[in-house]
Write a protein that holds these residues in place. Sequence first.
Motif, mmCIF file in Angstrom:
data_model
loop_
_atom_site.group_PDB
_atom_site.id
_atom_site.type_symbol
_atom_site.label_atom_id
_atom_site.label_comp_id
_atom_site.label_asym_id
_atom_site.label_seq_id
_atom_site.Cartn_x
_atom_site.Cartn_y
_atom_site.Cartn_z
ATOM 1 N N THR A 88 -9.418 0.275 4.195
ATOM 2 C CA THR A 88 -8.452 0.775 3.209
ATOM 3 C C THR A 88 -8.027 2.198 3.554
ATOM 4 O O THR A 88 -8.765 2.934 4.197
ATOM 5 C CB THR A 88 -9.073 0.828 1.793
ATOM 6 N N CYS A 89 -6.860 2.559 3.089
ATOM 7 C CA CYS A 89 -6.485 3.973 3.159
ATOM 8 C C CYS A 89 -6.816 4.572 1.790
ATOM 9 O O CYS A 89 -7.237 3.848 0.888
ATOM 10 C CB CYS A 89 -5.005 4.133 3.470
ATOM 11 N N VAL A 90 -6.611 5.869 1.596
ATOM 12 C CA VAL A 90 -7.013 6.449 0.309
ATOM 13 C C VAL A 90 -6.060 6.063 -0.817
ATOM 14 O O VAL A 90 -6.389 6.149 -1.997
ATOM 15 C CB VAL A 90 -7.181 7.979 0.390
ATOM 16 N N PHE A 124 -5.717 9.434 -3.982
ATOM 17 C CA PHE A 124 -5.663 10.804 -3.469
ATOM 18 C C PHE A 124 -4.371 11.151 -2.725
ATOM 19 O O PHE A 124 -3.987 12.302 -2.653
ATOM 20 C CB PHE A 124 -6.849 11.058 -2.519
ATOM 21 N N CYS A 125 -3.755 10.149 -2.134
ATOM 22 C CA CYS A 125 -2.628 10.460 -1.237
ATOM 23 C C CYS A 125 -1.332 10.650 -2.031
ATOM 24 O O CYS A 125 -1.007 9.855 -2.909
ATOM 25 C CB CYS A 125 -2.466 9.327 -0.224
ATOM 26 N N ARG A 126 -0.586 11.648 -1.622
ATOM 27 C CA ARG A 126 0.633 11.926 -2.396
ATOM 28 C C ARG A 126 1.725 10.898 -2.121
ATOM 29 O O ARG A 126 2.702 10.808 -2.845
ATOM 30 C CB ARG A 126 1.116 13.362 -2.174
ATOM 31 N N PHE A 127 1.585 10.125 -1.045
ATOM 32 C CA PHE A 127 2.612 9.099 -0.785
ATOM 33 C C PHE A 127 2.253 7.749 -1.409
ATOM 34 O O PHE A 127 3.053 6.844 -1.468
ATOM 35 C CB PHE A 127 2.776 8.867 0.728
ATOM 36 N N GLY A 128 1.002 7.611 -1.806
ATOM 37 C CA GLY A 128 0.512 6.293 -2.235
ATOM 38 C C GLY A 128 1.240 5.766 -3.453
ATOM 39 O O GLY A 128 1.473 6.503 -4.413
ATOM 40 N N THR A 129 1.598 4.487 -3.378
ATOM 41 C CA THR A 129 2.252 3.885 -4.538
ATOM 42 C C THR A 129 1.293 2.964 -5.294
ATOM 43 O O THR A 129 1.541 2.632 -6.442
ATOM 44 C CB THR A 129 3.501 3.077 -4.122
ATOM 45 N N GLY A 155 -1.826 1.879 1.153
ATOM 46 C CA GLY A 155 -1.255 2.252 -0.139
ATOM 47 C C GLY A 155 0.237 2.532 -0.122
ATOM 48 O O GLY A 155 0.830 2.790 -1.166
ATOM 49 N N CYS A 156 0.855 2.514 1.048
ATOM 50 C CA CYS A 156 2.316 2.656 1.110
ATOM 51 C C CYS A 156 2.774 2.203 2.499
ATOM 52 O O CYS A 156 1.936 1.953 3.371
ATOM 53 C CB CYS A 156 2.743 4.109 0.835
ATOM 54 N N PRO A 157 4.077 2.069 2.731
ATOM 55 C CA PRO A 157 4.520 1.524 4.020
ATOM 56 C C PRO A 157 4.149 2.369 5.242
ATOM 57 O O PRO A 157 4.320 1.915 6.374
ATOM 58 C CB PRO A 157 6.041 1.426 3.857
ATOM 59 N N ARG A 158 3.627 3.584 5.048
ATOM 60 C CA ARG A 158 3.166 4.345 6.218
ATOM 61 C C ARG A 158 1.981 3.647 6.881
ATOM 62 O O ARG A 158 1.630 3.917 8.012
ATOM 63 C CB ARG A 158 2.799 5.762 5.807
ATOM 64 N N ASN A 159 1.326 2.820 6.132
ATOM 65 C CA ASN A 159 0.363 1.846 6.665
ATOM 66 C C ASN A 159 -0.776 2.478 7.457
ATOM 67 O O ASN A 159 -1.092 2.065 8.572
ATOM 68 C CB ASN A 159 1.136 0.830 7.534
ATOM 69 N N CYS A 160 -1.408 3.475 6.867
ATOM 70 C CA CYS A 160 -2.495 4.169 7.576
ATOM 71 C C CYS A 160 -3.699 3.259 7.839
ATOM 72 O O CYS A 160 -4.498 3.543 8.726
ATOM 73 C CB CYS A 160 -2.938 5.390 6.795
ATOM 74 N N ALA A 161 -3.867 2.190 7.064
ATOM 75 C CA ALA A 161 -5.026 1.304 7.274
ATOM 76 C C ALA A 161 -4.740 0.238 8.342
ATOM 77 O O ALA A 161 -5.560 -0.644 8.564
ATOM 78 C CB ALA A 161 -5.427 0.633 5.963
#
Length: 814
Positions: free
Chosen positions: A636-638, A642-647, A676-682
């Motif tokens: 998972t990503c945060v 915590f993340c300001r981009f997370g939706t 948590g968003c399309p940046r897809n860090c996970a």
Amino acid sequence: MREQLVLIGNGMAGMRCLEHLVKLAPHKYEITVYGKEPHPNYNRIMLSSVLAGEAELKDIVIQDRNWYDSNEIRLHTSTEVVAVHPLEKQLELQDGSRKDFDKLIMATGSDPFILPLPGVELEGVLTFRDISDCEAMVAAAKQYKKATVIGGGLLGLEAARGLLQLGMEVQVVHLHHYLMERQLDEPAAKLLQKELEEQGMDFLLQKQTKRMIGTDRVEGLEFVDGSRISTDLVVMAVGIRPNTGLAISAGIEVNRGIVVNDWLQTSQPHMYALGECAEHRGATYGLVAPLYEQGEVLAKRLAGVDTKPYEGSVVSTKLKVSGIHVFSAGRFADQPDSKSLRIQDDMAGIYKKVVFENGKVVGAVLYGDTSDSTRLFSLIRKREEVAGREREILFGESVNSGNAGDMQDQVAMMELDEIVCGCNGVSKGRILQAVQEEGCKSVGDIKSCTKASASCGGCQPLVEQLMAMALGQDQMETVPEGICGCTVHTREEIVDAIRAMELMSTREVMHVMGWKEPEGCSKCRPALNYYLGMIWPGIYQDEGESRFVNERNHANIQKDGTYSVVPRIYGGVTSPSELKRIAEIAEKYAVPMVKITGGQRIDLLGVQKENLPAMWSDLDMPSGYAYGKALRTVKTCVGSTFCRFGTQDAIQMGIELEKKYERLYTPAKVKMAVSGCPRNCAEATIKDFGIVAIDGGWEIYVAGNGGVKVRVSELLTKVKSGEEVMEWCGAFLQYYREQARYGERTAHWIERVGLDAIREVLSDQATRTVLVERIEHTLSHTVDPWKEMIESKEKAQTFMPQVHSVAKTEEGIR
Ligand SMILES: Cc1cc2nc3c(=O)[nH]c(=O)nc-3n(C[C@H](O)[C@H](O)[C@H](O)COP(=O)(O)OP(=O)(O)OC[C@H]3O[C@@H](n4cnc5c(N)ncnc54)[C@H](O)[C@@H]3O)c2cc1C
Ligand SMILES: NC(=O)c1ccc[n+]([C@@H]2O[C@H](COP(=O)([O-])OP(=O)(O)OC[C@H]3O[C@@H](n4cnc5c(N)ncnc54)[C@H](O)[C@@H]3O)[C@@H](O)[C@H]2O)c1
Ligand code: SF4
Ligand code: FES
């Protein structure tokens, strides 16, 4: 009066030559063949299948007695030629009689090398070269339990595999510090060893045998270092020696083999030699491809047909052990003037090395994925200039693309005389002829018509592509094949039979469905165990002995024999107290390495097997199933926490998914991720099941994976709520569990059946509901395996060293 042509040696090389010759010049010679063995010519390379119980002599005969008769060839079997008199142009048989010849071909093959050790004459010390050796091993396996193979080369490992299949405990004693050093480099050999250990073989490396122990029959081996082992049978597979005795006594030039020129002529111009007994430009060969090439040249020469001279062969090898994909060709060892590129993926068990010299490919080793073998072998043979394209050559154009199109290009580019089937010497031209002129429409037709793909089966994908090219995909008849050599039944037939006949154990399936091998093999037993568990959750008694060693021990065995322990860390989220406990346990058990994994958990590496239950108990955490065909990690990503981009709350969703589907066995490993968003860090789009948050919902991606052939996942659907994610996930996983072949990752399953077909099924709400009901039912019967092991004294005891040999006699799959 026709010229007298005599062949000594009724084996693969000599007969290949005669087969061509009678086609090219049917009546040019009066032909006589002398063979020491009592049989017509058979395919020696298929002896490994005979030993493994997958074929009988009749299945491997290349030319039967009718063939000799119809080609007017006189065949004398069980007849040894004991001398050759070149000047008199005569040969001599055992009974002292002499026979005339005008031209003579010597194709006497090789003899297995027998180590000159005290005790080799004892009963139970065998070699592996002909049918009688197979018969002796099969007979020994009925009476005795322990076998030792000396020599960890191609022959030794194939012998060991056959003996395992005959139900024996098998140890391989090898001189070198890694297996198959003549064909592989160390990393590939180590992967091979690991896989063979999982199949049940034991290895003693860097061991030199001093003597055989025993009075009448062999009872053990003593090594130069003073150690000993007990055994009931010894198979010596330490190389071969060209059979040159006749030539030496005839005064013909001999080095290691009988010296021949580019026309296969010996130092006596009317006498020829080919096959393993011959030495050409300083090289002797121990594989069939060169002798097929030699046979063709000699046949043309004898027929008076124009031919190119024989200029030597580049050889490639594959090990014929089911479940193992290994390929080696050319000069694979690093040299001062060469440069090599490699990829190693220990997780997927894949290793590739390509060696370049002066801008050309000169050698290659592939382990785990040999789909590039034809392309690489062709580059080596053609000595094509590839400077600047080295990386592309290593990775293959097929990366990311699935490889059907790539292989089509490969077959299209092959020359007509290029060999497609190395085992049987069948060229591309011959296969096309069989399709275009002889009406072959399926791989089965090609097998019976040309023998291509009838031996090790390694060339079958190429044969299929050639047929598709010649016929068009839609004209090809696909005849389904059995799941392994033990059965003709497909996965679908087996699953249907388990359901229809309510079969409840692997033995019952094998018995009712007429398995050729009553014990099954390391390919079918784990598969049956999976299908039975999937069909009868809560009823079927899981058969630990049908699982691979990692799944039996609930930990991953490492290359030094220790294990790794990976506890479940839901969604990659831990706590200070959990971390403290893990650290204390790592210290308590002197864990040599603590590593953070790519799946956001902690791996305790280098644990002794006997410490596993105690460590699990101390940890008091669930198993992370890092060893199994099961749900592995949910990365998972945060996310919005915590993340300001997370939706969306990616962590919460990941934990929920992992808690729900942990302990679920699947056809192959399953990895998940939530971003948590399309940046897809996970990195959710290279997972089997990945979720990416978007405004107002989630995108669900499936069938991605990392590893050597990275596959980006495909969008299955978009949903609005977390509940819908859970529902789609359950339905997708259960459909995959029910439909895929054992061992098939989601990526391969989807490539086989197509995403549209899967989406169509899952789009139906009613279908999703019943699939979810079935997965819930399965999940209600799962238990944490570590807990189960700790709570059962009997199970915990199996981890103790003194019961190791007992565990082995369970005939489990390692
Ligand atoms: C178990 C096994 C598996 C193999 N697997 C592979 C594989 O997967 N791929 C591969 O490329 N190669 C493989 N090989 C090697 C391959 O089989 C040989 O390279 C090939 O058979 C050699 O052919 P040949 O004709 O030179 O010798 P042989 O096939 O050995 O034929 C020689 C014949 O001559 C007879 N003979 C010898 N002396 C006399 C005499 N004085 N009078 C009369 N007859 C005589 C012998 O009895 C024998 O029948 C394998 C070999 C074995 C044993
Ligand atoms: N799949 C295939 O292509 C295949 C299969 C079987 C046989 N063959 C051919 O048959 C022939 C014989 O095969 P092979 O494996 O015997 O020959 P090999 O020479 O390839 O291997 C012999 C192995 O035995 C080991 N060895 C030597 N002395 C030893 C000792 N004292 N103790 C322990 N190990 C020792 C060597 O290190 C070597 O790796 C070869 O020409 C091989 O190519 C090919
Ligand atoms: S994927 Fe989006 S929400 Fe998750 S960490 Fe990256 S940027 Fe943040
Ligand atoms: S390469 Fe072995 S059967 Fe064709």
